[in-house]
Design a protein around this motif. Structure first.
Motif, mmCIF file in Angstrom:
data_model
loop_
_atom_site.group_PDB
_atom_site.id
_atom_site.type_symbol
_atom_site.label_atom_id
_atom_site.label_comp_id
_atom_site.label_asym_id
_atom_site.label_seq_id
_atom_site.Cartn_x
_atom_site.Cartn_y
_atom_site.Cartn_z
ATOM 1 N N ASP A 393 14.763 9.743 112.574
ATOM 2 C CA ASP A 393 15.387 10.744 111.717
ATOM 3 C C ASP A 393 14.916 10.554 110.273
ATOM 4 O O ASP A 393 13.900 9.918 110.024
ATOM 5 C CB ASP A 393 16.919 10.691 111.848
ATOM 6 C CG ASP A 393 17.480 9.337 111.448
ATOM 7 O OD1 ASP A 393 16.730 8.507 110.926
ATOM 8 O OD2 ASP A 393 18.684 9.118 111.652
ATOM 9 N N ASP A 395 16.743 9.306 107.528
ATOM 10 C CA ASP A 395 17.601 8.540 106.619
ATOM 11 C C ASP A 395 16.943 7.281 106.065
ATOM 12 O O ASP A 395 17.576 6.554 105.294
ATOM 13 C CB ASP A 395 18.928 8.196 107.304
ATOM 14 C CG ASP A 395 18.728 7.483 108.631
ATOM 15 O OD1 ASP A 395 17.664 6.878 108.832
ATOM 16 O OD2 ASP A 395 19.641 7.545 109.475
ATOM 17 N N GLU A 402 19.829 1.072 113.267
ATOM 18 C CA GLU A 402 20.957 1.977 113.549
ATOM 19 C C GLU A 402 21.596 1.720 114.915
ATOM 20 O O GLU A 402 22.599 2.336 115.252
ATOM 21 C CB GLU A 402 20.509 3.450 113.457
ATOM 22 C CG GLU A 402 20.107 3.854 112.054
ATOM 23 C CD GLU A 402 20.205 5.348 111.819
ATOM 24 O OE1 GLU A 402 21.333 5.862 111.739
ATOM 25 O OE2 GLU A 402 19.144 6.004 111.703
ATOM 26 N N ASP A 421 23.806 7.549 116.199
ATOM 27 C CA ASP A 421 23.507 7.740 114.774
ATOM 28 C C ASP A 421 22.001 7.768 114.479
ATOM 29 O O ASP A 421 21.570 8.408 113.525
ATOM 30 C CB ASP A 421 24.169 6.632 113.948
ATOM 31 C CG ASP A 421 25.675 6.618 114.135
ATOM 32 O OD1 ASP A 421 26.215 7.624 114.636
ATOM 33 O OD2 ASP A 421 26.301 5.600 113.793
ATOM 34 N N TRP A 422 21.204 7.055 115.303
ATOM 35 C CA TRP A 422 19.763 7.009 115.012
ATOM 36 C C TRP A 422 19.086 8.352 115.241
ATOM 37 O O TRP A 422 17.974 8.570 114.778
ATOM 38 C CB TRP A 422 19.078 5.895 115.812
ATOM 39 C CG TRP A 422 19.007 6.094 117.298
ATOM 40 C CD1 TRP A 422 19.988 5.843 118.212
ATOM 41 C CD2 TRP A 422 17.885 6.558 118.056
ATOM 42 N NE1 TRP A 422 19.574 6.129 119.478
ATOM 43 C CE2 TRP A 422 18.270 6.567 119.420
ATOM 44 C CE3 TRP A 422 16.598 6.968 117.726
ATOM 45 C CZ2 TRP A 422 17.401 6.962 120.438
ATOM 46 C CZ3 TRP A 422 15.732 7.366 118.748
ATOM 47 C CH2 TRP A 422 16.141 7.362 120.076
ATOM 48 N N GLN A 424 20.616 11.146 114.224
ATOM 49 C CA GLN A 424 21.272 12.086 113.303
ATOM 50 C C GLN A 424 20.735 11.946 111.888
ATOM 51 O O GLN A 424 20.816 10.883 111.278
ATOM 52 C CB GLN A 424 22.790 11.837 113.317
ATOM 53 C CG GLN A 424 23.424 12.208 114.650
ATOM 54 C CD GLN A 424 24.919 12.027 114.628
ATOM 55 O OE1 GLN A 424 25.433 10.916 114.585
ATOM 56 N NE2 GLN A 424 25.640 13.153 114.646
ATOM 57 N N VAL A 427 23.595 11.016 109.338
ATOM 58 C CA VAL A 427 24.389 9.806 109.554
ATOM 59 C C VAL A 427 23.449 8.599 109.552
ATOM 60 O O VAL A 427 22.368 8.652 110.131
ATOM 61 C CB VAL A 427 25.138 9.861 110.917
ATOM 62 C CG1 VAL A 427 26.005 8.621 111.101
ATOM 63 C CG2 VAL A 427 25.962 11.121 111.027
ATOM 64 N N ALA A 428 23.864 7.540 108.880
ATOM 65 C CA ALA A 428 23.076 6.305 108.911
ATOM 66 C C ALA A 428 24.013 5.137 109.135
ATOM 67 O O ALA A 428 25.058 5.036 108.492
ATOM 68 C CB ALA A 428 22.310 6.117 107.608
#
Ligand SMILES: [Ca+2]
Ligand SMILES: [Ca+2]
Ligand SMILES: [Ca+2]
Ligand SMILES: [Ca+2]
Length: 597
Positions: A393, A395, A402, A421-422, A424, A427-428
């Protein structure tokens, strides 16, 4: 070439040794490289084919010799490695660090109006400067070198052989800072000095250099740390004798303090986590873009056999390191280690992989597979490979970071929205600086969370009196928001961590408390272990101070309260009654014990 290995084109084609290429940032339209091609004698003076530094366009056109003219007189040397060599371009592209006469120099990438590049000596007093890399601030160059008195083929300090040390030199030539001078006289972690021969070229033409000591310094992208390795022995004796030797991957802060070992024979600092066959860690290291992980290579035990460069050549067994002959072939694998948690992950296995470059956005690692143990039996020399995707992602936090606190749960979902989360962008999940706590940062759905970083203290100075930030500071940029709007970013701390306030830091304003202001609807609202950051683009909470659809935030949760509720205090009579009761209970207990026995 492209990431999938296709679309490559040959840029140079001659009998000369062309090496050490790097793109010139920021537009990467030019390439600086080293070559010993003879076509360009110095004003009619043939330099005998020693190395010079050249620049060309990314398509191979417009080749220009840049170490020419009165500023760069012909240099003595032996072969490709001498003359003007090992050019390394600064991150901003403005300067080139290089070696000449085994000392470190810098010059400007572009000539000024009078055609000058202002070459300057930036190391001083050290010998055999090598392995130079730029600090991310474009001001300092890291390198390793030897100093001391040359006696025979060894450098001595107070009569004892010295090893390599890490230094940093300012690019304008005004300052050199030794970063590991406490390690000049090399002893192993067991306290014993390991006597090893220095690594002299067999032809005797070039000065010998000590291979033991600290080598290969690489600064983390956030500028907070320097990774390097220490060799407790020489890998290549002139007599090809096998020596006891091992090495370590270490880390220190940018000022040289806080040195600690991350990897040594067999794994982490306690020598566990890897099979004991993994003994030798060395060479270039690559940092993840989030400055939390280091890619490094390790040699397994076994004998080294390098396949012939061309069909019909004899196998070359001279490559380091020497291992007990007769063992199965050694292999070199690429690993990752988290600098805080010391979690080690093996990425490649069974080949001879080395020389990693981690892409600036963290998405992949470029590396080389050399002949010897190779993926392709028909290949006789080195191949280039790329490994991806390591960051799925935007981030800036790599996938394994993540994957939960143990980096082993691909489904880790710190914000509880049923999506790992990885995967998204908004999101981190990551460790704080220091690695004690694992947190999740959640920006609104549809925005992108970029450039996430952590720091124990972003300022050189102390925190204000009465303020403690045990989890450190968190920085990030949220993009793709409506310009001027206010968003809420959640900082989810581990259960049981209860901050009472939130502090921000900026270079312009220093530390300031980010209390909630109902008038503007901005500030931090804290519920238990979750901090709700109300941030306005171009307004309060946005450190770029511009309405641009982007919010830049550095800050940290502060002044944690204990999770333990205060215990009701007993008055004096209560205390006396309690003590009498306690005494009676203990007497009863002792009696029962007596009966039992
Ligand atoms: Ca990520
Ligand atoms: Ca999630
Ligand atoms: Ca993510
Ligand atoms: Ca902004």
């Amino acid at each position: 070439m492209k990431k999938d290995g296709t679309g490559w084109m040959q840029l140079t084609n001659n009998k000369a040794c062309d090496s050490h290429p790097s793109f010139v940032p920021p537009n990467h339209a030019r390439i600086v490289f080293q070559s010993n091609r003879d076509e360009e004698p110095y004003g009619g003076v043939d330099d005998g084919g020693i190395a010079d530094i050249f620049m060309m366009n990314e398509d191979g056109t417009n080749v220009e010799l840049i170490t020419k003219g009165g500023e760069f007189p012909p240099e003595p040397g032996c072969g490709c490695e001498h003359g003007y060599n090992k050019p390394v371009v600064s991150p901003d592209g403005a300067k080139i660090a290089y070696r000449s006469q085994a000392e470190l120099h810098a010059m400007n990438t572009d000539a000024d109006g009078s055609g000058k590049r202002y070459p300057r000596l930036i190391s001083y007093g050290e010998h055999a400067c090598n392995h130079h890399t730029w600090f991310p601030d474009n001001l300092w160059v890291l390198y390793d070198a030897v100093w001391g008195e040359l006696v025979g083929d060894e450098y001595l300090f107070e009569g004892k052989p010295v090893g390599r040390s890490i230094f940093k030199a300012k690019e304008d030539g005004t300052q050199v800072v030794p970063l590991s001078d406490d390690n000049l006289v090399i002893t192993g972690p067991d306290g014993q000095y390991i006597d090893t021969a220095s690594n002299t070229y067999p032809d005797g033409n070039c000065t010998g250099w000590a291979a033991k000591g600290d080598n290969w310094a690489f600064a983390s992208p956030d500028g907070q740390f320097i990774a390097y390795h220490t060799r407790y022995g020489v890998v290549r004796g002139q007599d090809d004798s096998t020596k006891k030797e091992y090495s370590a991957l270490n880390i220190m802060k940018a000022d040289g303090s806080g040195k600690r070992t991350l990897v040594i024979k067999g794994g982490g600092p306690d020598r566990t986590g890897l099979d004991p066959q993994w003994t030798w860690v060395c060479g270039p290291k690559a940092w993840s873009s989030d400055s939390k992980w280091i890619a490094f290579k390790m040699w397994s035990a076994g004998s080294i056999l390098r396949l012939p460069a061309e069909e019909g050549d004899e196998p070359d067994e001279s490559e380091p390191p020497l291992r007990t002959n007769g063992q199965p072939a050694a292999s070199i694998s690429i690993f990752l280690i988290n600098i805080d948690t010391l979690k080690i992950i093996q990425l490649t296995e069974g080949y001879s992989d080395y020389r990693m470059w981690w892409s600036p956005n963290g998405s992949g690692i470029l590396f080389s597979d050399r002949g010897g143990v190779t993926r392709d039996d028909q290949q006789y020399s080195d191949d280039l490979l790329v490994m991806g995707v390591l960051n799925g992602d935007k981030d800036n936090v790599i996938d394994v970071e993540e994957w939960g606190a143990g980096s082993n749960n691909e489904n880790y979902d710190g914000n509880h929205d049923q999506t790992p989360d990885w995967l998204q962008d908004h999101v981190a999940s990551l460790h704080n600086a220091g690695g004690e706590h694992y947190v999740t940062i959640e920006a609104p759905d549809g925005t992108t969370l970029q450039g996430v970083w952590t720091s124990q203290n972003p300022s050189d100075g102390d925190l204000p009196p009465g303020v403690t930030c045990p989890a450190g500071f968190f920085g990030f940029t949220v993009e793709d928001i409506t310009p001027g709007s206010t968003i809420v970013v959640k900082l989810i701390l581990p259960a049981g961590l209860f901050p009472t306030t939130y502090w921000k830091y900026s270079d312009a304003d220093g530390f300031e408390e980010f209390t909630y202001d109902a008038t503007t609807g901005t500030g931090a609202i804290i519920e238990g272990n979750v901090v709700y950051l109300h941030l306005q683009d171009g307004g309060r909470g946005d450190h770029d101070n511009v309405v641009d659809g982007k919010i830049v935030e550095p800050g940290g949760p502060a002044n944690f309260r204990s999770q333990v509720r205060p215990v009701p205090t007993l008055n004096q009579w209560g205390l006396i009654i309690f003590m009498i009761l306690a005494g009676l209970i203990s007497i009863l207990y002792m009696r029962r014990k007596d009966i039992k026995t």
